[in-house]
Design a protein around this motif. Structure first.
Motif, PDB file in Angstrom:
ATOM      1  N   ARG A  38      72.867  38.293   8.813  1.00 46.85           N
ATOM      2  CA  ARG A  38      72.531  37.904   7.441  1.00 46.85           C
ATOM      3  C   ARG A  38      71.471  36.805   7.432  1.00 46.85           C
ATOM      4  N   ARG A  39      71.600  35.841   8.331  1.00 47.04           N
ATOM      5  CA  ARG A  39      70.603  34.762   8.401  1.00 47.04           C
ATOM      6  C   ARG A  39      69.235  35.313   8.809  1.00 47.04           C
ATOM      7  N   ILE A  40      69.219  36.218   9.769  1.00 44.97           N
ATOM      8  CA  ILE A  40      67.949  36.822  10.198  1.00 44.97           C
ATOM      9  C   ILE A  40      67.308  37.572   9.035  1.00 44.97           C
ATOM     10  N   LYS A  41      68.093  38.340   8.293  1.00 40.74           N
ATOM     11  CA  LYS A  41      67.564  39.086   7.138  1.00 40.74           C
ATOM     12  C   LYS A  41      67.008  38.130   6.081  1.00 40.74           C
ATOM     13  N   LEU A  42      67.702  37.027   5.831  1.00 43.24           N
ATOM     14  CA  LEU A  42      67.230  36.038   4.862  1.00 43.24           C
ATOM     15  C   LEU A  42      65.922  35.396   5.329  1.00 43.24           C
ATOM     16  N   LEU A  43      65.838  35.093   6.621  1.00 41.33           N
ATOM     17  CA  LEU A  43      64.601  34.526   7.176  1.00 41.33           C
ATOM     18  C   LEU A  43      63.439  35.507   7.011  1.00 41.33           C
ATOM     19  N   GLN A  44      63.727  36.810   7.128  1.00 38.78           N
ATOM     20  CA  GLN A  44      62.693  37.826   6.912  1.00 38.78           C
ATOM     21  C   GLN A  44      62.309  37.904   5.441  1.00 38.78           C
ATOM     22  N   GLU A  45      63.311  37.934   4.570  1.00 38.10           N
ATOM     23  CA  GLU A  45      63.051  38.031   3.129  1.00 38.10           C
ATOM     24  C   GLU A  45      62.259  36.833   2.610  1.00 38.10           C
ATOM     25  N   ILE A  49      60.129  34.681   8.926  1.00 36.84           N
ATOM     26  CA  ILE A  49      59.817  35.678   9.967  1.00 36.84           C
ATOM     27  C   ILE A  49      58.863  36.657   9.303  1.00 36.84           C
ATOM     28  N   ARG A  50      57.592  36.604   9.700  1.00 36.44           N
ATOM     29  CA  ARG A  50      56.583  37.459   9.071  1.00 36.44           C
ATOM     30  C   ARG A  50      56.668  38.890   9.566  1.00 36.44           C
ATOM     31  N   LYS A  51      56.836  39.052  10.891  1.00 32.27           N
ATOM     32  CA  LYS A  51      56.956  40.378  11.480  1.00 32.27           C
ATOM     33  C   LYS A  51      57.400  40.231  12.915  1.00 32.27           C
ATOM     34  N   GLN A  52      57.816  41.328  13.510  1.00 28.76           N
ATOM     35  CA  GLN A  52      58.192  41.331  14.914  1.00 28.76           C
ATOM     36  C   GLN A  52      57.233  42.262  15.640  1.00 28.76           C
ATOM     37  N   VAL A  53      56.727  41.799  16.778  1.00 32.38           N
ATOM     38  CA  VAL A  53      55.689  42.542  17.490  1.00 32.38           C
ATOM     39  C   VAL A  53      56.002  42.609  18.987  1.00 32.38           C
ATOM     40  N   ALA A  54      55.290  43.478  19.673  1.00 33.83           N
ATOM     41  CA  ALA A  54      55.326  43.514  21.134  1.00 33.83           C
ATOM     42  C   ALA A  54      54.124  42.720  21.636  1.00 33.83           C
ATOM     43  N   LEU A  55      54.340  41.843  22.597  1.00 34.91           N
ATOM     44  CA  LEU A  55      53.241  41.076  23.181  1.00 34.91           C
ATOM     45  C   LEU A  55      52.723  41.847  24.392  1.00 34.91           C
ATOM     46  N   VAL A  56      51.469  42.227  24.333  1.00 30.51           N
ATOM     47  CA  VAL A  56      50.858  43.054  25.364  1.00 30.51           C
ATOM     48  C   VAL A  56      50.116  42.166  26.352  1.00 30.51           C
TER      49      VAL A  56
END
Length: 154
Positions: A38-45, A49-56
């Protein structure tokens, strides 16, 4: 949204590896899985947390040359800035683009495969708008690189 210590610990863990399940992060920060999720979802909303990416790894995909480019201009009107910002933002190799104060007006971080590849990008940049001075610095060694925002309160 005001971040508490638990939110900061969650963010710190997500910055280290956002691919882990919420249950693993919950255990580290001493929360139930549902509370952590729930906290992670709130941080996204909230856009924290702008987005989650793969670091290449740039070296492993033949994009191992980092170039920092200082740009000075004698024009500071809004139309010029709009054309310049739009043109440079459309160049994929430009991974960071900053407007500065001081003697340098703009700083770009560019990732390319070679000096010849940088020259191709350079030509795109100078076609966008008239520029006063462009200075390029080729990184010899990456000593530290991180995407983690320091979250510890000082």
């Amino acid at each position: 949204m005001k971040l508490d210590a638990t939110d900061r610990r969650i963010l710190k863990e997500l910055q280290r590896d956002a691919g882990r399940p919420a249950s693993e992060i919950a255990e580290i920060v001493n929360l139930s899985t549902n509370a952590c999720w729930r906290r992670i979802k709130l941080l996204q909303e909230e856009g924290i947390i702008r987005k989650q990416v793969a670091l290449v790894d740039a070296e492993k995909v033949d994009m191992g040359l980092t170039v920092f480019v200082e740009i000075r201009t004698s024009q500071h009107d809004e139309a010029w800035l709009e054309r310049f910002s739009k043109g440079v933002s459309q160049i994929d190799e430009v991974v960071e683009f900053h407007r500065l104060n001081g003697n340098v007006d703009y700083l770009l971080k560019i990732i390319v495969s070679s000096i010849a590849d940088y020259d191709r990008v350079y030509k795109k940049i100078i076609r966008t708008v008239p520029l006063h001075d462009v200075t390029s610095y080729f990184s010899m060694e990456r000593i530290k690189e991180t995407t983690e925002i320091p979250l510890d309160k000082r």
